[in-house]
Structures are given as structure tokens and as C-alpha cells.
Scaffold this motif. Structure first.
Motif, PDB file in Angstrom:
ATOM      1  N   GLN A 152      -3.864  -4.365  -1.254  1.00 47.53           N
ATOM      2  CA  GLN A 152      -4.903  -4.641  -0.180  1.00 47.53           C
ATOM      3  C   GLN A 152      -6.001  -3.502  -0.388  1.00 47.53           C
ATOM      4  OE1 GLN A 152      -4.513  -5.680   3.735  1.00 47.53           O
ATOM      5  NE2 GLN A 152      -2.532  -6.869   3.565  1.00 47.53           N
ATOM      6  N   ALA A 153      -7.122  -3.822   0.042  1.00 46.37           N
ATOM      7  CA  ALA A 153      -8.253  -2.627   0.059  1.00 46.37           C
ATOM      8  C   ALA A 153      -7.963  -1.903   1.639  1.00 46.37           C
ATOM      9  CB  ALA A 153      -9.640  -3.027  -0.009  1.00 46.37           C
ATOM     10  N   VAL A 154      -7.651  -0.772   1.650  1.00 46.81           N
ATOM     11  CA  VAL A 154      -7.489  -0.089   2.753  1.00 46.81           C
ATOM     12  C   VAL A 154      -8.365   1.232   3.088  1.00 46.81           C
ATOM     13  CG1 VAL A 154      -5.668   1.332   4.339  1.00 46.81           C
ATOM     14  CG2 VAL A 154      -5.031  -0.523   2.528  1.00 46.81           C
ATOM     15  N   VAL A 155      -9.232   0.962   4.305  1.00 49.17           N
ATOM     16  CA  VAL A 155     -10.213   2.023   4.531  1.00 49.17           C
ATOM     17  C   VAL A 155      -9.405   3.048   5.816  1.00 49.17           C
ATOM     18  CG1 VAL A 155     -12.413   2.835   5.379  1.00 49.17           C
ATOM     19  CG2 VAL A 155     -12.115   0.522   4.104  1.00 49.17           C
ATOM     20  N   TYR A 156      -9.360   4.254   5.633  1.00 49.51           N
ATOM     21  CA  TYR A 156      -8.635   5.162   6.558  1.00 49.51           C
ATOM     22  C   TYR A 156      -9.628   6.256   7.041  1.00 49.51           C
ATOM     23  CZ  TYR A 156      -5.412   8.962   7.697  1.00 49.51           C
ATOM     24  OH  TYR A 156      -4.738  10.095   8.342  1.00 49.51           O
ATOM     25  N   VAL A 157      -9.788   6.169   8.517  1.00 45.27           N
ATOM     26  CA  VAL A 157     -10.535   7.093   8.903  1.00 45.27           C
ATOM     27  C   VAL A 157      -9.694   7.748  10.020  1.00 45.27           C
ATOM     28  CG1 VAL A 157     -12.757   7.414  10.350  1.00 45.27           C
ATOM     29  CG2 VAL A 157     -12.721   5.516   8.697  1.00 45.27           C
ATOM     30  N   LYS A 158     -10.170   9.148   9.822  1.00 43.58           N
ATOM     31  CA  LYS A 158      -9.453  10.107  10.846  1.00 43.58           C
ATOM     32  C   LYS A 158     -10.268  10.192  11.981  1.00 43.58           C
ATOM     33  CE  LYS A 158      -6.825  13.105   7.721  1.00 43.58           C
ATOM     34  NZ  LYS A 158      -6.624  14.255   7.643  1.00 43.58           N
ATOM     35  N   VAL A 159      -9.946   9.957  13.648  1.00 43.38           N
ATOM     36  CA  VAL A 159     -10.702  10.339  14.464  1.00 43.38           C
ATOM     37  C   VAL A 159     -10.285  11.617  15.087  1.00 43.38           C
ATOM     38  CG1 VAL A 159     -10.784   9.150  16.867  1.00 43.38           C
ATOM     39  CG2 VAL A 159     -10.106   7.768  14.995  1.00 43.38           C
ATOM     40  N   GLU A 160     -11.713  12.268  15.261  1.00 47.66           N
ATOM     41  CA  GLU A 160     -11.431  13.477  15.648  1.00 47.66           C
ATOM     42  C   GLU A 160     -12.140  13.821  17.202  1.00 47.66           C
ATOM     43  OE1 GLU A 160     -13.622  15.208  12.263  1.00 47.66           O
ATOM     44  OE2 GLU A 160     -11.613  15.117  11.073  1.00 47.66           O
TER      45      GLU A 160
ATOM     46  N   MET B 190      -0.787  -0.997  -3.226  1.00 42.86           N
ATOM     47  CA  MET B 190       0.141  -1.822  -2.073  1.00 42.86           C
ATOM     48  C   MET B 190       0.048  -1.550  -0.788  1.00 42.86           C
ATOM     49  SD  MET B 190       3.414  -1.277  -4.846  1.00 42.86           S
ATOM     50  CE  MET B 190       3.635  -2.058  -6.187  1.00 42.86           C
ATOM     51  N   ALA B 191       0.063  -2.194   0.160  1.00 45.01           N
ATOM     52  CA  ALA B 191      -0.347  -1.911   1.294  1.00 45.01           C
ATOM     53  C   ALA B 191       0.866  -1.061   2.268  1.00 45.01           C
ATOM     54  CB  ALA B 191      -0.358  -3.189   2.239  1.00 45.01           C
ATOM     55  N   GLY B 192       2.048  -1.216   1.820  1.00 46.38           N
ATOM     56  CA  GLY B 192       3.078  -0.578   2.122  1.00 46.38           C
ATOM     57  C   GLY B 192       2.992   0.902   1.822  1.00 46.38           C
ATOM     58  N   ALA B 193       2.590   0.978   0.513  1.00 42.38           N
ATOM     59  CA  ALA B 193       2.498   2.476  -0.135  1.00 42.38           C
ATOM     60  C   ALA B 193       1.348   3.444   0.697  1.00 42.38           C
ATOM     61  CB  ALA B 193       2.170   2.539  -1.592  1.00 42.38           C
ATOM     62  N   ILE B 194       0.202   2.578   1.035  1.00 41.14           N
ATOM     63  CA  ILE B 194      -0.904   3.146   1.683  1.00 41.14           C
ATOM     64  C   ILE B 194      -0.552   3.624   3.239  1.00 41.14           C
ATOM     65  CG2 ILE B 194      -3.181   2.849   2.306  1.00 41.14           C
ATOM     66  CD1 ILE B 194      -3.605   0.997  -0.073  1.00 41.14           C
ATOM     67  N   LEU B 195       0.238   2.660   3.765  1.00 40.97           N
ATOM     68  CA  LEU B 195       0.482   2.852   5.063  1.00 40.97           C
ATOM     69  C   LEU B 195       1.593   4.008   5.178  1.00 40.97           C
ATOM     70  CD1 LEU B 195       0.406   1.880   8.174  1.00 40.97           C
ATOM     71  CD2 LEU B 195       2.461   0.579   7.731  1.00 40.97           C
ATOM     72  N   ASP B 196       2.502   4.178   4.464  1.00 46.07           N
ATOM     73  CA  ASP B 196       3.469   5.290   4.427  1.00 46.07           C
ATOM     74  C   ASP B 196       2.810   6.610   4.330  1.00 46.07           C
ATOM     75  OD1 ASP B 196       4.109   6.722   1.746  1.00 46.07           O
ATOM     76  OD2 ASP B 196       5.257   4.920   1.366  1.00 46.07           O
TER      77      ASP B 196
ATOM     78  N   LEU C 126      19.504  -3.018  -6.107  1.00 38.83           N
ATOM     79  CA  LEU C 126      18.943  -2.591  -4.810  1.00 38.83           C
ATOM     80  C   LEU C 126      17.316  -2.262  -5.159  1.00 38.83           C
ATOM     81  CD1 LEU C 126      21.556   0.353  -4.580  1.00 38.83           C
ATOM     82  CD2 LEU C 126      21.196  -1.451  -2.645  1.00 38.83           C
ATOM     83  N   MET C 127      16.536  -2.642  -4.096  1.00 36.81           N
ATOM     84  CA  MET C 127      15.095  -2.633  -4.130  1.00 36.81           C
ATOM     85  C   MET C 127      14.302  -2.094  -3.265  1.00 36.81           C
ATOM     86  SD  MET C 127      12.790  -4.744  -2.716  1.00 36.81           S
ATOM     87  CE  MET C 127      11.547  -5.462  -3.843  1.00 36.81           C
ATOM     88  N   THR C 128      13.515  -1.279  -3.457  1.00 36.22           N
ATOM     89  CA  THR C 128      12.307  -1.111  -2.159  1.00 36.22           C
ATOM     90  C   THR C 128      10.981  -1.127  -2.712  1.00 36.22           C
ATOM     91  OG1 THR C 128      12.103   0.545  -0.486  1.00 36.22           O
ATOM     92  CG2 THR C 128      12.291   1.454  -2.564  1.00 36.22           C
ATOM     93  N   ALA C 129      10.165  -1.950  -1.937  1.00 28.54           N
ATOM     94  CA  ALA C 129       8.685  -2.115  -2.018  1.00 28.54           C
ATOM     95  C   ALA C 129       7.769  -1.321  -1.339  1.00 28.54           C
ATOM     96  CB  ALA C 129       8.419  -3.589  -1.493  1.00 28.54           C
ATOM     97  N   GLY C 130       6.665  -0.807  -2.192  1.00 25.33           N
ATOM     98  CA  GLY C 130       5.448  -0.067  -1.610  1.00 25.33           C
ATOM     99  C   GLY C 130       5.828   1.146  -1.295  1.00 25.33           C
ATOM    100  N   LEU C 131       6.336   1.968  -2.303  1.00 22.18           N
ATOM    101  CA  LEU C 131       6.413   3.608  -2.003  1.00 22.18           C
ATOM    102  C   LEU C 131       5.285   4.172  -2.200  1.00 22.18           C
ATOM    103  CD1 LEU C 131       9.686   4.103  -4.109  1.00 22.18           C
ATOM    104  CD2 LEU C 131       9.754   4.667  -1.871  1.00 22.18           C
TER     105      LEU C 131
END
Lengths: 198, 160
Positions: free
Chosen positions: A60-68, A144-150, B21-26
Motif C-alpha cells: 500500500q501507499a501510506v501517507v503519515y502526517v503527525k498532528v501537532e 507492506m501495510a502492516g510493516a508501515i502501521l507497526d 511459523l510465519m508472521t506478516a508485515g514486520l
């Protein structure tokens, strides 16, 4: 903090007004009809946050903006790659395919889209609550969406067991899909709710 | 038939051969893999933060130090010998860069360091690590062979 039903409704209303402004801004920018869902307000454990953005390793393309400002937080747009590409093509008025992973012009256009949408969201929020809020410089990641979210969730090196956020689906005609989430930082929620008198 | 067991954010799972074992999106998170090559059992933890700071409360699976301890006990209870355990890790990237931000705040690096220190402290050798960069990783860990397959979107695929 525990949030009651009246407060949830107030947050939903914040989301509704803010996201409505953001969708309108996108619509004007792209010269297309953009719709949005009625926002959901989620107060979930962070393990469940992941489920809300769908498949964790989907690109995914993810734009992240901090709100100050007085009630800081994080504003994040998730766009599937084809939708992001359509938006950039609309902005550049071209049909040519683009590589969002490497094309810096396209990346900076996406950041600008995020910037305009978050600014509109925050103007509405400030008008509604009286709390001054400003967007930071937008950041973009295409991965990866999850990688960006974490990375967003744990950026400050802390993470509550529960995360509260406002979640809105964006749909444009034709073929634009996206998701907007707003995460108030610790303490901001009390300020926002206090300003609304709930 | 091997089963693929999915490990969510801030969680860990253990398995016996022939399961994977797997994990996605690290992203900035780290996948810690520990296994015993003889008994062919192992575990995978998806940690988010370096340390519980001696203040354990809430979900302890999210911290490197507490998650490793808990997973280790479970792996040992599956019949593994602590002497034979080996570890690998992947993740700890920095997905965004904000100009002017001091490097001390890079949470991915801090996570990797915390995992390394905790493994050293409890005496499990870290065989190899694939950490850092600015991209996400999906990993599959084969507890039978100890092979760790790492998939990325734009930085290829590899087995370590």
C-alpha cells in the motif's frame, strides 16, 4: 481512559466532519466524486488494529502526517497501489503508468494529497473543538501495510495496550479506495472530549 | 503435511516439526526465531518494543525481553535442550524518516539491540540476523531445519 457511548458518538461526529472536509478537498483536487463511509470509532487492543487494515503484507501507499498542537495525534492514509496510481495520474493528467516505489515526483504528489486532506481534516476539527492543530510535514512509505502501521504505532517507543482511533473508508469514482485513520496521542482524547463538553 | 501457524503482532507461537511459523508485515518490529535442531521444535515471537523496563504489566508479549523469556520456557517444555538452542532474527527497519530527527529514536535499531542483548544474557547464540533498512518483511520459520525465509516487496526474497 474509558470512553462511554456519548463520547464515542462525539468522536464519530468529529470523524464525520473532519473526514467530510478531507474527502471534499480530495474531490476538488482530483476533480472526481469522492465519497466516504460514516466513520467508525474503535477502541481496541493493538493486536486488533492490524485486522482493521486488512492483509498485513499487502503493498500500500501510506501517507503519515503527525498532528501537532494542543491535542496531538497521528493521521494516516492507506491507499492500495492501484488507487494511489490513479490519483497521481489524475493529478498529473496523464494515463502513463507510474512506479510508486521509485518515482519521486509521484511520491511527492501523494504526500501533497495527504497534506491537503489532513489540513482539511484539522481545520474542521479546530473549528469544531476550538483546539488549534497543525499538520507536520507529510511522510510517505510504499510497502507492506502492516510493516508501515507497526512503525507508526511504536514510533515513540511506547505503546498502550489499547488504541483508540477514528476509521473512515474513502471511495472515489472511478476506482479509488482508501482508508483514513486518526489516532489521538495519549492525553489528547481527554482534551478533545473536554472541548466538546462530553 | 506441515501446517503454517500465523503469529500476530505482539504474540508468540511454538511448534514442532514439520510445522512452519510465519508472521506478516514486520516493520520496526522484530521476528525472533529460536529452535532446537535435534528435537526439531521452535518458536517465533513478533515483538514490538525493546523492554518492559522491569515494569511488567499488560501484554508482555510485545517486549523483546519478556517475550523471549516466556517463549523460551514453552520451547523447553516441548522437549528442547537449552544447550542446543539457536536463534535468528529479522525486522527492525525504519519505514519513515523525518528530517532532523535524532537517530537515538530509531525504534527498529533499539529493538534489534534489545533482542541481541537478551539472547546473549540467557546464552542462546544468535546465528544470523536480517535487520534494518526501510522496508517490510514477511517471514516463514521452519522449526525442523531452522531455515528462515524472508520475503520483501522490492528487496527480493532470501533464506537465512
Amino acid at each position: 481512559m474509558d470512553v462511554n457511548q456519548i463520547q464515542l458518538d462525539a468522536l464519530k461526529e468529529i470523524g464525520n466532519i473532519g473526514s467530510g472536509h478531507a474527502a471534499t478537498a480530495l474531490s476538488i483536487l482530483l476533480q472526481r466524486r469522492i465519497g466516504m463511509s460514516v466513520p467508525e470509532v474503535w477502541a481496541v487492543s493493538f493486536e486488533q488494529v492490524a485486522g482493521i487494515i486488512g492483509q498485513l503484507d499487502a503493498p500500500q501507499a501510506v501517507v503519515y502526517v503527525k498532528v501537532e498542537g494542543d491535542a496531538p495525534g497521528k493521521a494516516v492514509f492507506f491507499f492500495p497501489i492501484p488507487s494511489a496510481e490513479i490519483m497521481v495520474q489524475a493529478l498529473f493528467q496523464t494515463e502513463e503508468s507510474l512506479d510508486l516505489f521509485s518515482d519521486e515526483m509521484a511520491q511527492s504528489a501523494l504526500k501533497e494529497v495527504g497534506n491537503i486532506m489532513v489540513s482539511s481534516f484539522l481545520i474542521a476539527l479546530t473549528q469544531f473543538s476550538g483546539i488549534p492543530l497543525q499538520p507536520s510535514v507529510p511522510a510517505l512509505a510504499v510497502d507492506m501495510a502492516g510493516a508501515i502501521l507497526d512503525a507508526i504505532l511504536i514510533e515513540e517507543g511506547t505503546l498502550d495496550d489499547h488504541v483508540l482511533f477514528i476509521d473512515t473508508q474513502i471511495t472515489g469514482i472511478p476506482q479509488i479506495e482508501g482508508q483514513f485513520i486518526f489516532l489521538p496521542d495519549e492525553g489528547s482524547l481527554e482534551k478533545l472530549l473536554g472541548a466538546l463538553g462530553v | 503435511m506441515s501446517t503454517v501457524i500465523n503469529v500476530g503482532m505482539a504474540d508468540y507461537k511454538t511448534a514442532r516439526t514439520p510445522d512452519i511459523l510465519m508472521t506478516a508485515g514486520l516493520g520496526s518490529c522484530i521476528g525472533i526465531c529460536i529452535h532446537d535442531p535435534v528435537v526439531k521444535v521452535g518458536g517465533l515471537a513478533h515483538i514490538m518494543l525493546p523492554t518492559a523496563n522491569g515494569n511488567p504489566s499488560g501484554n508482555l508479549y510485545k517486549y523483546a525481553d519478556t517475550a523471549i523469556k516466556m517463549m523460551l520456557n514453552e520451547i523447553l517444555s516441548l522437549g528442547a535442550s537449552k544447550m542446543r538452542l539457536k536463534a535468528k532474527m529479522a525486522g527492525g527497519s525504519q519505514m519513515f524518516s523525518f528530517p532532523g530527527k535524532p537517530p537515538i529514536l530509531k525504534i527498529g535499531d533499539r529493538n534489534a539491540e534489545a533482542v541481541e542483548q537478551e539472547l546473549k544474557r540467557i546464552g542462546i547464540p544468535l546465528m544470523i540476523a536480517d535487520v534494518g533498512g526501510s522496508f517490510g518483511r514477511t517471514i516463514h520459520f521452519d522449526v525442523s531445519t531452522g531455515e528462515l525465509k524472508i520475503r520483501t516487496i522490492h528487496h527480493g526474497e532470501k533464506v537465512i
